[in-house]
Design an enzyme around this catalytic site. Sequence first.
Site, PDB file in Angstrom:
ATOM      1  N   HIS A 136       0.833  -1.206   0.000  1.00  0.00           N
ATOM      2  CA  HIS A 136       0.000   0.000   0.000  1.00  0.00           C
ATOM      3  C   HIS A 136       0.870   1.259   0.000  1.00  0.00           C
ATOM      4  O   HIS A 136       0.701   2.145  -0.839  1.00  0.00           O
ATOM      5  CB  HIS A 136      -0.929  -0.022   1.220  1.00  0.00           C
ATOM      6  CG  HIS A 136      -1.857   1.133   1.296  1.00  0.00           C
ATOM      7  ND1 HIS A 136      -3.156   1.056   0.860  1.00  0.00           N
ATOM      8  CD2 HIS A 136      -1.698   2.393   1.764  1.00  0.00           C
ATOM      9  CE1 HIS A 136      -3.743   2.223   1.041  1.00  0.00           C
ATOM     10  NE2 HIS A 136      -2.878   3.053   1.600  1.00  0.00           N
ATOM     11  N   GLU A 137       1.789   1.323   0.929  1.00  0.00           N
ATOM     12  CA  GLU A 137       2.652   2.508   1.023  1.00  0.00           C
ATOM     13  C   GLU A 137       3.575   2.642  -0.188  1.00  0.00           C
ATOM     14  O   GLU A 137       3.889   3.744  -0.622  1.00  0.00           O
ATOM     15  CB  GLU A 137       3.456   2.488   2.323  1.00  0.00           C
ATOM     16  CG  GLU A 137       2.600   2.524   3.583  1.00  0.00           C
ATOM     17  CD  GLU A 137       1.607   3.670   3.624  1.00  0.00           C
ATOM     18  OE1 GLU A 137       1.919   4.765   3.109  1.00  0.00           O
ATOM     19  OE2 GLU A 137       0.494   3.477   4.154  1.00  0.00           O
ATOM     20  N   HIS A 155       1.793   4.579  -2.804  1.00  0.00           N
ATOM     21  CA  HIS A 155       1.902   6.030  -2.592  1.00  0.00           C
ATOM     22  C   HIS A 155       3.277   6.538  -3.027  1.00  0.00           C
ATOM     23  O   HIS A 155       3.397   7.571  -3.688  1.00  0.00           O
ATOM     24  CB  HIS A 155       1.705   6.381  -1.108  1.00  0.00           C
ATOM     25  CG  HIS A 155       0.324   6.177  -0.607  1.00  0.00           C
ATOM     26  ND1 HIS A 155      -0.784   6.729  -1.203  1.00  0.00           N
ATOM     27  CD2 HIS A 155      -0.132   5.502   0.482  1.00  0.00           C
ATOM     28  CE1 HIS A 155      -1.861   6.396  -0.514  1.00  0.00           C
ATOM     29  NE2 HIS A 155      -1.487   5.645   0.511  1.00  0.00           N
ATOM     30  N   HIS A 214       3.622   6.585  -6.782  1.00  0.00           N
ATOM     31  CA  HIS A 214       2.807   7.671  -7.324  1.00  0.00           C
ATOM     32  C   HIS A 214       3.581   8.987  -7.209  1.00  0.00           C
ATOM     33  O   HIS A 214       3.688   9.757  -8.173  1.00  0.00           O
ATOM     34  CB  HIS A 214       1.490   7.741  -6.562  1.00  0.00           C
ATOM     35  CG  HIS A 214       0.503   8.705  -7.125  1.00  0.00           C
ATOM     36  ND1 HIS A 214      -0.762   8.825  -6.638  1.00  0.00           N
ATOM     37  CD2 HIS A 214       0.583   9.616  -8.112  1.00  0.00           C
ATOM     38  CE1 HIS A 214      -1.417   9.746  -7.309  1.00  0.00           C
ATOM     39  NE2 HIS A 214      -0.611  10.250  -8.213  1.00  0.00           N
TER      40      HIS A 214
END
Length: 142
Positions: free
Chosen positions: A66-67, A70, A73
Amino acid sequence: MLAALAPLGTEYTVPLSEGLRGRWCDRYETKGKRSGAFSSGSFHAPPYILMNYKSDVFSDVYTLAHEAGHSMHTWFAQRTQTFQDYDYPIFLAEVASTFNEELLTHYLLEKTDEPKMRAYIINRQIDDLRGTLFRQTMFCRI
């Protein structure tokens, strides 16, 4: 986790792998370190993940995926946008991170035939979908 993200191509996985093996992630528990996990970045610095990762905690693999979404991105935004345009709203930020989790789920389901593990992964996915569909759509209202 990197194998699960392979469908995104080497343009994604190579910098992520190098970053995670380098200095992109503070993964060790230390006194005074805050709990939870988050990715941070600024325009001229690499992304940075702060989390407590334990190799024997299955959910930590999902947290890292998940991190990492980020972080990647941010990494791509830094390279393709001007300073005034590279930042993004939280609603958009969650697309990359939850997509990484989706890829991880599909990868794990392909790799295991063990019924209890499959049931755990599917149950986790159902809980995440429910939470994500509700929680993330609430972010767009902010």
